[in-house]
Design a protein around this motif. Sequence first.
Motif, PDB file in Angstrom:
ATOM      1  N   TYR A 104      40.943 -34.253  26.465  1.00 48.16           N
ATOM      2  CA  TYR A 104      40.394 -33.660  27.686  1.00 48.16           C
ATOM      3  C   TYR A 104      41.222 -32.454  28.129  1.00 48.16           C
ATOM      4  O   TYR A 104      40.676 -31.365  28.366  1.00 48.16           O
ATOM      5  N   TRP A 105      42.526 -32.621  28.256  1.00 48.87           N
ATOM      6  CA  TRP A 105      43.352 -31.532  28.791  1.00 48.87           C
ATOM      7  C   TRP A 105      43.447 -30.350  27.833  1.00 48.87           C
ATOM      8  O   TRP A 105      43.603 -29.208  28.270  1.00 48.87           O
ATOM      9  N   CYS A 106      43.316 -30.612  26.536  1.00 46.19           N
ATOM     10  CA  CYS A 106      43.448 -29.524  25.555  1.00 46.19           C
ATOM     11  C   CYS A 106      42.123 -28.872  25.179  1.00 46.19           C
ATOM     12  O   CYS A 106      42.125 -27.751  24.667  1.00 46.19           O
ATOM     13  N   ALA A 107      41.005 -29.543  25.423  1.00 48.27           N
ATOM     14  CA  ALA A 107      39.721 -28.994  24.971  1.00 48.27           C
ATOM     15  C   ALA A 107      38.713 -28.795  26.086  1.00 48.27           C
ATOM     16  O   ALA A 107      37.789 -27.994  25.940  1.00 48.27           O
ATOM     17  N   VAL A 108      38.870 -29.492  27.199  1.00 48.67           N
ATOM     18  CA  VAL A 108      37.878 -29.419  28.276  1.00 48.67           C
ATOM     19  C   VAL A 108      38.441 -28.709  29.496  1.00 48.67           C
ATOM     20  O   VAL A 108      37.835 -27.775  30.019  1.00 48.67           O
ATOM     21  N   ALA A 109      39.587 -29.165  29.973  1.00 46.70           N
ATOM     22  CA  ALA A 109      40.206 -28.561  31.153  1.00 46.70           C
ATOM     23  C   ALA A 109      40.711 -27.148  30.837  1.00 46.70           C
ATOM     24  O   ALA A 109      40.927 -26.792  29.678  1.00 46.70           O
ATOM     25  N   ASN A 110      40.892 -26.351  31.873  1.00 46.05           N
ATOM     26  CA  ASN A 110      41.413 -24.985  31.739  1.00 46.05           C
ATOM     27  C   ASN A 110      42.912 -25.032  32.017  1.00 46.05           C
ATOM     28  O   ASN A 110      43.381 -24.710  33.102  1.00 46.05           O
ATOM     29  N   LEU A 111      43.676 -25.453  31.009  1.00 42.25           N
ATOM     30  CA  LEU A 111      45.102 -25.710  31.182  1.00 42.25           C
ATOM     31  C   LEU A 111      45.922 -24.747  30.337  1.00 42.25           C
ATOM     32  O   LEU A 111      45.792 -24.700  29.119  1.00 42.25           O
TER      33      LEU A 111
ATOM     34  N   ASP B  94      30.041 -34.165  37.131  1.00 45.01           N
ATOM     35  CA  ASP B  94      30.626 -33.063  36.369  1.00 45.01           C
ATOM     36  C   ASP B  94      30.300 -33.122  34.874  1.00 45.01           C
ATOM     37  O   ASP B  94      30.789 -32.302  34.098  1.00 45.01           O
ATOM     38  N   ALA B  95      29.483 -34.108  34.465  1.00 44.91           N
ATOM     39  CA  ALA B  95      29.057 -34.262  33.066  1.00 44.91           C
ATOM     40  C   ALA B  95      30.214 -34.563  32.117  1.00 44.91           C
ATOM     41  O   ALA B  95      30.078 -34.409  30.908  1.00 44.91           O
TER      42      ALA B  95
ATOM     43  N   THR C 256      22.315 -37.270  31.277  1.00 44.77           N
ATOM     44  CA  THR C 256      22.485 -38.719  31.409  1.00 44.77           C
ATOM     45  C   THR C 256      23.838 -39.054  32.021  1.00 44.77           C
ATOM     46  O   THR C 256      23.947 -39.953  32.873  1.00 44.77           O
ATOM     47  N   ILE C 257      24.883 -38.355  31.615  1.00 41.21           N
ATOM     48  CA  ILE C 257      26.207 -38.601  32.204  1.00 41.21           C
ATOM     49  C   ILE C 257      26.183 -38.306  33.701  1.00 41.21           C
ATOM     50  O   ILE C 257      26.696 -39.083  34.515  1.00 41.21           O
ATOM     51  N   LYS C 258      25.558 -37.200  34.087  1.00 37.95           N
ATOM     52  CA  LYS C 258      25.457 -36.886  35.518  1.00 37.95           C
ATOM     53  C   LYS C 258      24.655 -37.946  36.262  1.00 37.95           C
ATOM     54  O   LYS C 258      24.988 -38.302  37.402  1.00 37.95           O
TER      55      LYS C 258
ATOM     56  N   ARG D 228      32.998 -36.561  26.660  1.00 39.28           N
ATOM     57  CA  ARG D 228      33.094 -38.008  26.848  1.00 39.28           C
ATOM     58  C   ARG D 228      34.529 -38.471  26.599  1.00 39.28           C
ATOM     59  O   ARG D 228      34.790 -39.300  25.724  1.00 39.28           O
ATOM     60  N   PRO D 229      35.514 -37.980  27.362  1.00 38.33           N
ATOM     61  CA  PRO D 229      36.916 -38.272  27.072  1.00 38.33           C
ATOM     62  C   PRO D 229      37.305 -39.731  27.225  1.00 38.33           C
ATOM     63  O   PRO D 229      38.299 -40.160  26.630  1.00 38.33           O
ATOM     64  N   ALA D 230      36.560 -40.512  28.018  1.00 42.32           N
ATOM     65  CA  ALA D 230      36.935 -41.914  28.221  1.00 42.32           C
ATOM     66  C   ALA D 230      36.199 -42.872  27.294  1.00 42.32           C
ATOM     67  O   ALA D 230      36.373 -44.084  27.398  1.00 42.32           O
ATOM     68  N   ILE D 231      35.389 -42.347  26.385  1.00 39.25           N
ATOM     69  CA  ILE D 231      34.682 -43.211  25.442  1.00 39.25           C
ATOM     70  C   ILE D 231      35.414 -43.172  24.107  1.00 39.25           C
ATOM     71  O   ILE D 231      35.542 -42.124  23.478  1.00 39.25           O
TER      72      ILE D 231
END
Length: 265
Positions: A13-20, A245-246, A232-234, A195-198
Amino acid sequence: MASVSTLVNRMRYWCAVANLGYSQTDRWNFNATAGNCDCSSLVIHCLKEAGFDTGSASYTGNLSSNLVARGWKRLPVDGHPQAGDILLNDVHHVAVYLGGGQLAQASISEQGTVSGKAGDQTGRETNIRNYYDYPWSCYLRYAGGQSSAPSSSGALAVDGNVGPATVRRWQQVMGTTVDGIISGQLVPDEKTYWRPAIDSSVVQYGGTGSDLIRAVQKTLGCGVDGLLGPATIKAIQAHYGLTQDASFGPATARALQTALNNNRF
């Protein structure tokens, strides 16, 4: 309860989704819309998100001693890490092996230095890439108990990680075949949804859709294609009163697990 799968998912999540971005002078700024970290603060933060006790670990130099005292093993580097292993150079760098030949890490600022602006200015300040030998001093591997299984009482652990036990209970509640697998999915694009928690072990791909997700979609009144995509996630997040936030993250997973423990979706 601590979960290696959640560690892997949070690093993704932090390396591919978030703007970090990367900055040693702003290393604890975990703002998903425009934050900063360095290699060790990223790993320590994700360990804590995954439920691990990191003691007084604060940088690469004291990470090994703190984790070894808390259930981790220090293993020699053999070129064959396991998913969730921490790849550590005791002096200079640390990353997490994701499995499938890939690792996640915080690398360098947009200026090629140790400090920079908040947010990933280059798309490479935090990144997922093929495994390489830094060189690593060791692999740190968790040897303690992991979650994602029912507790001794038979209830799911509300740990924010959707593993086989959670999927099986979800299937039981929805009245579909119980096999612990969400089948026929598409790979998230990491921009419009994720889907970082799956747990990756419970997802099969192919694009044909899953009976479980079709049952969920029918219950929620959204388009029925069997794909756990952004709409569906939303809809699931709206169902639980969460931010839409999908991104199927730990908060969404915990809401699902709590509902399933009450025999409902």
